[in-house]
Write an enzyme that holds these catalytic residues in place. Sequence first.
Site, PDB file in Angstrom:
ATOM      1  N   GLU A   1       4.245  -5.571   7.547  1.00 25.80           N
ATOM      2  CA  GLU A   1       3.671  -4.410   7.977  1.00 25.80           C
ATOM      3  C   GLU A   1       3.823  -4.122   9.576  1.00 25.80           C
ATOM      4  O   GLU A   1       3.929  -2.883  10.026  1.00 25.80           O
ATOM      5  CB  GLU A   1       1.908  -4.618   8.036  1.00 25.80           C
ATOM      6  CG  GLU A   1       1.444  -4.298   6.674  1.00 25.80           C
ATOM      7  CD  GLU A   1       1.310  -5.637   5.643  1.00 25.80           C
ATOM      8  OE1 GLU A   1       2.213  -6.368   5.907  1.00 25.80           O
ATOM      9  OE2 GLU A   1       0.637  -5.337   4.668  1.00 25.80           O
TER      10      GLU A   1
ATOM     11  N   GLY B   1       0.672  -4.923   0.816  1.00 26.89           N
ATOM     12  CA  GLY B   1      -0.719  -4.935  -0.115  1.00 26.89           C
ATOM     13  C   GLY B   1      -0.406  -5.494  -1.336  1.00 26.89           C
ATOM     14  O   GLY B   1      -1.206  -6.176  -2.028  1.00 26.89           O
TER      15      GLY B   1
ATOM     16  N   ALA C   1       0.783  -1.236   0.103  1.00 26.18           N
ATOM     17  CA  ALA C   1      -0.079  -0.201   0.069  1.00 26.18           C
ATOM     18  C   ALA C   1       0.975   1.215   0.319  1.00 26.18           C
ATOM     19  O   ALA C   1       2.196   1.066   0.420  1.00 26.18           O
ATOM     20  CB  ALA C   1      -0.979  -0.019   1.327  1.00 26.18           C
TER      21      ALA C   1
END
Length: 260
Positions: free
Chosen positions: A134, A111, A66
């Site tokens: 993450e 992502g 992301a």
Amino acid sequence: MKMENLTYEAKDGIGVLTVNRPDRLNALNSQTVAELEAAAREIAGTNDIGVLILTGAGPKAFVAGADIAELSRMTPMSARRTADRGQAALAAVEGLDIPVIAAINGFALGGGLELALACHLRVAAENALMGLPEVGLGIIPGYGGTQRLARLVGRGVALEMILTGRKVGAQEAARMGLVNRVVDEGQALEGARELATAILANGPLAVSLALRATRDGLEMPQAAGEAYEAGLFGLVTATTDMKEGLTAFMEKRRPRFTGQ
Ligand code: COA
């Protein structure tokens, strides 16, 4: 299909959808996520391809996650919306009734790995590096990664990747069942095309129904999944392709499927 951050081309029954932000290593900003969902919905409404390949532009990355610049501005509610929208886009990809193959050329992180996990099959180049980093950023996966990774490789292996953030290369990913095939660097798209061509040799309706039986059945208790499979097995007898497939076998020739 008019898109800013994705390109699409279809040829010989294979569609190739490319995330095209190479200067950001194809990071998924909100615009790209929205375009992915729109593209998946448009492809679902057409009938001109039998397999979709998803890849990233440039030699370095499939998708490096992301967009961290956007993530840094999140509030609790906007983060929730970001996860909802990302999950909806990836569900639209996974929900396609034609096989979707991720061609992983380089980094598939956060992502990016979540997007690859939403595809039905994965081909990785030797230089692919995959992980859910993450927790190292103080966040958690939000596009379905905690769910799909554990379902694909088992909870122990998934938890190790999720809790350490460790990235795995193509060979290790293949050993753990995270990717289906490993190909030479620079050959991810070609490898995915080969897999697509093998799929396209089969009856397209049967491929689609087998995909549904497997994908949807895994969300059900086994007995319900088997009942669902039996229903689709019955449905297939209504197709001309079934008659052609069985007749061709008995006549010792290759079948000519028409998708009817
Ligand atoms: N979001 C936004 N921008 C990103 C990005 C991301 N997820 N990943 C890479 N970029 C940008 C970099 O900021 C850099 O921009 P700049 O040229 O303006 O500095 C550009 O893409 C190239 O990346 P760079 O970091 O210089 O390449 P590298 O080869 O040194 O490192 C990575 C590659 C993938 C190891 C590194 O970019 C990285 O760790 N990215 C973040 C991965 C991640 O944590 N993803 C999960 C997010 S939830």
